[in-house]
Design an enzyme around this catalytic site. Structure first.
Site, PDB file in Angstrom:
ATOM      1  CB  SER B  47      -0.911  -0.009   1.229  1.00 32.57           C
ATOM      2  OG  SER B  47      -1.979   0.886   1.042  1.00 32.57           O
ATOM      3  CD  GLU B  48      -1.122   3.878  -3.098  1.00 32.59           C
ATOM      4  OE1 GLU B  48      -1.062   2.635  -3.008  1.00 32.59           O
ATOM      5  OE2 GLU B  48      -2.081   4.483  -3.617  1.00 32.59           O
ATOM      6  CG  ASN B  49      -0.743   4.025   3.390  1.00 34.97           C
ATOM      7  OD1 ASN B  49      -0.858   3.051   2.646  1.00 34.97           O
ATOM      8  ND2 ASN B  49      -1.145   4.003   4.644  1.00 34.97           N
TER       9      ASN B  49
END
Lengths: 235, 212
Positions: B47-49
């Site tokens: 997940s890019e966060n």
């Protein structure tokens, strides 16, 4: 020892705020945002802020509070979808917005903090966000030039800090906070726990104290959840 | 029922995952691909966060405000989970270390251009991480309706909307068909039709040029 621990947010921000300033803020959505410092900036009344932050909060929380009070004049952000007041001001032309791809924004903060004025990336090539920017080929592939960001002030949220300003973040609340911390000319951190010198494991420090000038114990840790998704307990 | 349901589209996309893959799933239908991953293969979701190794949604007792995915949903950790900063997370993406990303789309062109971030004249919310994902992830699969709400084809000769990336899409799974190309210099070919749909139906409801 240089005293980095301040008694509260107004004391930590004393002398740092002026109209028309740039402020970089950590956080992703409402996760890992400096809630206490945002409240203090709202109370200070400083205006004309250019805010560098992945998101703009929601209407009554996060940077959304500073939009509601018209303290932010310009935003550099990747995604602002959850904020009606932002939408109203943006469509009315009252708010200037520079959209920046999320990874490019993180890298621009990291680069600015590391003394790198620009870098080339494939992200955004051939899109509206590359218009007016230099494009250069490396190994036959086009890359767009993006600039590093430096802010007058960076505000970040961490889990723990020691008296030297060493920071440890918690889980996905880390997000943009380490990069924001490096790109502030002055960086103020609010933390959930202040610990004694020596209590942090040197190998586990995420942001070393050289990047952090002032620290407060956060008095606001609401940590609002945007989408509370639950799985039923297996019977 | 003619065509694929959202669930069927997600299940079909899940069949593209391979053992050992690191995968980023976009917000919306792509997120539900996680429900259809073959238990016989080992896949790590990113997940890019800043999370590598996404777990399921939490039980009420497990909810932690500091553990969210890029859709801002509460999730859980796995025994493999690591947390990183946004710069390191996008280093994985932009550095080509993620094998596959599955995303939604408003339009895809026959040249593999993708438009999924803005409609001129409407409120612009920003690209988020989509431009980084399509520029950096090795293989991009798009899930979308075959036609829009007005019946206009979404797989087009060229995109009418501002691009998220040029020449970035490798496979398109719509409500009616699956198109794929072997590399980004090649044309798309119609590979599968949904139940009750014929190749002639697809030709009639698609603007893009593709190989049969």
């Amino acid at each position: 020892m240089v005293q980095k621990i301040y008694c509260d947010a107004p004391a930590a921000l004393d002398g740092l705020l002026h109209d028309g300033m740039t402020i970089a803020a950590g956080g992703f959505g409402l996760c890992g945002i400096p809630e206490t410092l945002i409240d203090a900036i709202e109370a200070s009344g400083v205006t004309g802020i250019t805010a560098m932050s992945n998101n703009a909060g929601v209407d009554d929380f996060g940077l959304g509070k500073l939009l509601r009070t018209r303290q932010i004049a310009r935003m550099i952000a990747s995604y602002v979808g959850e904020n009606k007041e932002f939408e109203r001001q943006y469509l009315a032309g009252e708010l200037d917005v520079e959209f920046c791809p999320q990874g490019t924004l993180a890298e621009r903060m990291r680069a600015g903090g590391a003394g790198i004025p620009g870098f080339y990336t494939r992200t955004g090539v051939g899109t509206l966000l590359a218009q007016g920017k230099e494009v250069r080929e490396f190994n036959g592939e086009p890359y767009v030039l993006e600039t590093g960001l430096v802010a007058d002030l960076a505000i970040v949220k961490a889990w723990k800090a020691d008296p030297y300003g060493n920071l440890v973040f918690r889980k996905s609340a880390r997000n943009f906070n380490p990069m924001a911390a490096t790109c502030g000319r002055v960086t103020v951190a609010e933390v959930e726990h202040l610990v004694e010198a020596g209590d942090l494991e040197p190998d586990q420090i995420h942001t070393p104290g050289v990047f952090v000038q002032r620290v407060i114990l956060a008095t606001r840790n609401e940590k609002r959840i945007e989408r509370r998704t639950i799985r039923e307990e297996a019977a | 029922m003619i065509g694929w349901t959202r669930e069927a589209m997600a299940a079909r996309a899940a069949r593209e995952l391979r053992d050992g893959h690191y995968v980023n799933l976009g917000i919306g239908i792509p997120t539900s691909v996680a429900n259809y991953i073959d238990p016989a293969i080992d896949v790590t979701l990113q997940s890019e966060n800043g999370i590598l190794g996404l777990g399921a949604f939490p039980t009420e007792a497990e909810v932690d405000a500091d553990v969210i995915n890029a859709g801002k949903q509460t999730i859980t950790e796995l025994d493999r989970t690591s947390y990183v900063s946004s710069a390191d997370s996008f280093g994985m993406i932009r550095g080509g270390h993620i094998h596959l990303s599955i995303l939604g789309a408003m339009e895809v062109s026959q040249h593999g251009d993708l438009a999924n971030w803005m409609v001129p004249g409407q409120m612009v919310k920003g690209p988020g991480g989509a431009m980084d994902l399509v520029a950096g992830v090795r293989r991009i699969i798009v899930l979308m309706d075959h036609v829009d709400k007005k019946g206009a084809p979404k797989f087009r000769a060229r995109c009418t909307l501002p691009l998220t990336g040029a020449n970035v899409v490798d496979m398109i799974i719509t409500t009616h068909a699956l198109f794929e190309r072997p590399d980004r210099k090649s044309r798309f070919a119609l590979k599968e039709c949904a139940p009750g749909v014929t190749p002639a139906d697809i030709r009639a409801m698609t603007e893009a040029d593709y190989e049969d």
